[in-house]
Design an enzyme around this catalytic site. Structure first.
Site, PDB file in Angstrom:
ATOM      1  N   GLU A 150       0.856  -1.190   0.000  1.00 25.20           N
ATOM      2  CA  GLU A 150       0.000   0.000   0.000  1.00 25.20           C
ATOM      3  C   GLU A 150       0.894   1.243   0.000  1.00 25.20           C
ATOM      4  OE1 GLU A 150       1.361   0.891   3.823  1.00 25.20           O
ATOM      5  OE2 GLU A 150       0.075   2.147   2.571  1.00 25.20           O
ATOM      6  N   ASN A 224       9.348   4.551  -0.365  1.00 28.49           N
ATOM      7  CA  ASN A 224       9.382   5.359   0.864  1.00 28.49           C
ATOM      8  C   ASN A 224      10.770   5.923   1.128  1.00 28.49           C
ATOM      9  OD1 ASN A 224       6.731   5.291   1.448  1.00 28.49           O
ATOM     10  ND2 ASN A 224       6.889   3.974   3.253  1.00 28.49           N
ATOM     11  N   CYS A 276       6.039   5.282   9.147  1.00 28.58           N
ATOM     12  CA  CYS A 276       6.526   4.637   7.918  1.00 28.58           C
ATOM     13  C   CYS A 276       7.945   5.016   7.540  1.00 28.58           C
ATOM     14  CB  CYS A 276       5.556   4.931   6.773  1.00 28.58           C
ATOM     15  SG  CYS A 276       3.947   4.190   7.063  1.00 28.58           S
ATOM     16  N   LYS A 279      10.964   3.966  10.011  1.00 27.31           N
ATOM     17  CA  LYS A 279      11.190   2.506  10.159  1.00 27.31           C
ATOM     18  C   LYS A 279      11.493   1.855   8.825  1.00 27.31           C
ATOM     19  CE  LYS A 279       6.519   0.458   9.922  1.00 27.31           C
ATOM     20  NZ  LYS A 279       6.610  -0.441   8.766  1.00 27.31           N
TER      21      LYS A 279
HETATM   22  C1  UDX Z   1       4.136   7.749   3.840  1.00 21.86           C
HETATM   23  C2  UDX Z   1       4.084   7.624   2.313  1.00 21.86           C
HETATM   24  O1  UDX Z   1       3.809   8.893   1.753  1.00 21.86           O
HETATM   25  C3  UDX Z   1       3.005   6.651   1.914  1.00 21.86           C
HETATM   26  O2  UDX Z   1       3.000   6.465   0.497  1.00 21.86           O
HETATM   27  C4  UDX Z   1       3.281   5.297   2.575  1.00 21.86           C
HETATM   28  O3  UDX Z   1       2.313   4.391   2.256  1.00 21.86           O
HETATM   29  C5  UDX Z   1       3.361   5.487   4.051  1.00 21.86           C
HETATM   30  O4  UDX Z   1       4.330   6.442   4.388  1.00 21.86           O
HETATM   31  P1  UDX Z   1       2.808   9.038   5.717  1.00 21.86           P
HETATM   32  O5  UDX Z   1       3.753   8.434   6.678  1.00 21.86           O
HETATM   33  O6  UDX Z   1       1.374   9.073   6.031  1.00 21.86           O
HETATM   34  O7  UDX Z   1       2.937   8.300   4.283  1.00 21.86           O
HETATM   35  O8  UDX Z   1       3.271  10.539   5.552  1.00 21.86           O
HETATM   36  P2  UDX Z   1       3.766  11.520   4.400  1.00 21.86           P
HETATM   37  O9  UDX Z   1       2.653  12.392   3.981  1.00 21.86           O
HETATM   38  O10 UDX Z   1       4.484  10.783   3.373  1.00 21.86           O
HETATM   39  O11 UDX Z   1       4.800  12.406   5.263  1.00 21.86           O
HETATM   40  C6  UDX Z   1       5.867  11.753   5.885  1.00 21.86           C
HETATM   41  C7  UDX Z   1       6.681  12.744   6.690  1.00 21.86           C
HETATM   42  O12 UDX Z   1       7.420  13.589   5.806  1.00 21.86           O
HETATM   43  C8  UDX Z   1       5.843  13.670   7.566  1.00 21.86           C
HETATM   44  O13 UDX Z   1       6.493  13.831   8.792  1.00 21.86           O
HETATM   45  C9  UDX Z   1       5.841  14.987   6.792  1.00 21.86           C
HETATM   46  O14 UDX Z   1       5.728  16.104   7.654  1.00 21.86           O
HETATM   47  C10 UDX Z   1       7.230  14.951   6.144  1.00 21.86           C
HETATM   48  N1  UDX Z   1       7.324  15.737   4.904  1.00 21.86           N
HETATM   49  C11 UDX Z   1       6.558  15.381   3.838  1.00 21.86           C
HETATM   50  C12 UDX Z   1       8.245  16.800   4.843  1.00 21.86           C
HETATM   51  O15 UDX Z   1       8.935  17.126   5.799  1.00 21.86           O
HETATM   52  N2  UDX Z   1       8.352  17.480   3.662  1.00 21.86           N
HETATM   53  C13 UDX Z   1       7.608  17.162   2.560  1.00 21.86           C
HETATM   54  O16 UDX Z   1       7.763  17.833   1.529  1.00 21.86           O
HETATM   55  C14 UDX Z   1       6.663  16.072   2.645  1.00 21.86           C
END
Ligand code: UDX
Length: 459
Positions: A150, A224, A276, A279
């Protein structure tokens, strides 16, 4: 199709709800009796936009029910394994929950079953699953093991499931590929009753990518890790902008205009968190080491990310000098907006550091305070931004919730001891807050001097 989903966390609940939404007959199995009781009484263990309404509708339509893992294993011809794979102390993914489900399947399932690993797992887990089932199954179980990673983001998981960019499946047989194509065909054809958008705009159909299980498993970890790398890259460039007197927002915009790079995930900040990226990055490095591959690059991505906390604390100390006894208004605790999730949230690491410096924290977050209280009980949790701002020496923004971008700045400036905003997400407009008398400190060199008049920018 009768489908089982094992595990009622973010991935499991979203998968169960959305598969029922597109017409399948779904049984979601959960081994935690308390969680199961809450689910059966219609209470979700997590905050995720739209998920409660989709689950409620699916249950009312009789297409979704909750029960034990054993009951679920006996229900569906396809069984999606969505249990947690948390990190072990050495960074490896903990697969014991996956093995436990496999053992129940081996003991209780009969006839043909398609077993789909949806949890994030290291490469070759599918092969191990096959071997385990082969060694423990009853004679009457015929099965295929497939991988279907996913790519859901917390805060938009329902949208991401129903309107994905791609659906990746890893299979070893045409039978498994056909079944997964049939399961997802409403989404592949984008012919779904979308619960999010009244008149759901026509969208580009997602790519249905069929490969082998090893490649499919690697696609998840690599995706990721690449996104995490992009964030550490822009944070690194942000530091250079700060030192060289350039504007990171413009630099990010400039490089993101190249379609080979793209604008997303170029937002500088206090680092990535959540359950995500941290880890998966660690697990990916460990996997590579096992296969004798040097992933120093990703170790650097992790090191840059960890240093964001230091950087932010130093920035606050530079502005405020001695922190001992000073009240700080902290806006945002969740690892990102639109979720109540605080796992590996950089905001909590920063707060702990500020506490060791003797600062008094007055915090507010729209959704994540209940969970944060369990982690950090000894700070002040406030009912709203304005209560948190009371007599604050600075307003420190750590999660870019939308509501923080439309504050009553006049009212706020009347509450704080010093009208100073330190924006750890570069999400506020300097000009707007400055026009209300606030000093603005962001990331990546956007200092007042560097600002060229809008008339010049817009020509
Ligand atoms: C992530 C992946 O996007 C998703 O495809 C996967 O299935 C699960 O892991 P998620 O952990 O929900 O999803 O968060 P995401 O929106 O990707 O953000 C991850 C982290 O990166 C957050 O802490 C966010 O604040 C940070 N981030 C994101 C930044 O610092 N800068 C950015 O430009 C984008």
């Amino acid at each position: 199709m009768k489908i089982s989903v094992i595990g009622a966390g973010y991935v499991g609940l979203t998968t169960a709800a959305c598969l029922a939404q597109i017409g399948h007959d779904v049984f979601c199995g959960e081994k935690d009796p308390e969680k199961l009781a809450r689910l059966r009484s219609g209470k979700l263990p997590i905050f995720e936009p739209h998920l409660d309404t989709v689950i409620d509708a699916a249950c009312k339509a009789g297409r979704l029910r909750f029960g034990s893992t054993e009951e679920a294993v006996e229900w569906g011809v396809a069984i999606f394994i969505c249990v947690g794979t948390p990190p072990l102390p050495n960074g490896d993914a903990d697969l014991h929950a996956i093995e436990a489900v496999a053992s129940i399947i081996a003991k209780r399932a009969t006839g043909y079953r398609l077993i789909v690993e949806k949890s994030t797992v290291p490469v070759q887990t599918g092969a191990q699953l096959r071997r385990h089932l082969g060694g423990h199954r009853t004679r009457s179980l015929d099965y295929d093991v497939a991988s279907n990673p996913e790519f859901l983001r917390e805060g938009t998981s329902v949208e991401d499931f129903l309107h994905p960019d791609r659906i990746v499946v890893g299979v070893e047989s045409a039978r498994a590929a056909d079944m997964l194509r049939e399961i997802y065909h409403p989404i592949i054809d984008q012919r779904i009753a979308c619960p999010l958008h009244a008149d759901c705009p026509p969208r580009k159909a997602p790519r249905f990518l069929v490969t082998d299980t090893n490649s499919s498993e690697l696609i998840k970890h690599a995706s990721n890790s690449f996104l995490a790398m992009k964030i550490s890259f822009i944070n690194m460039v942000s530091d250079l902008c700060e030192a060289a007197g350039a504007d990171i927002n413009k630099v990010a915009e400039g490089i993101g205009l190249d379609p080979r790079i793209g604008p997303s995930f170029l937002q500088p900040g206090i680092g990535f968190g959540g359950f995500c990226f941290p880890k998966d990055l660690q697990a990916f490095v460990r996997i590579a080491e096992k296969f004798g591959c040097d992933f120093t690059l990703l170790k650097e991505v992790e090191r840059i990310n960890q240093k964001r906390v230091d950087l932010m604390v130093e920035k606050i100390k530079t502005e405020l000098w001695v922190l001992r006894g000073k009240k700080l208004c902290v806006l945002g605790l969740a690892f990102k907006p639109n979720t109540d999730d605080i796992r590996f949230a950089p905001a909590l690491s920063i707060i702990r550091r500020l506490q060791t410096e003797g600062a008094q924290i007055q915090a507010y977050d729209p959704k994540a305070m209940d969970r944060a209280m369990q982690e950090i009980p000894d700070i002040t949790y406030c009912q709203n931004v304005y209560e948190a701002a009371q007599n604050a020496a600075a307003v420190v923004l750590l999660t870019e919730w939308k509501e923080f971008q439309n504050l009553d700045w006049e009212r706020l400036s009347g509450l704080v001891d010093r009208p100073l905003i330190i924006d750890g997400r570069n999400c506020l407009s300097r000009d707007v807050v400055a026009s209300h008398g606030f000093e603005y400190v962001g990331l990546g060199g956007i200092s007042a001097a560097a600002q060229i008049p809008a008339a010049v920018v817009n020509g």
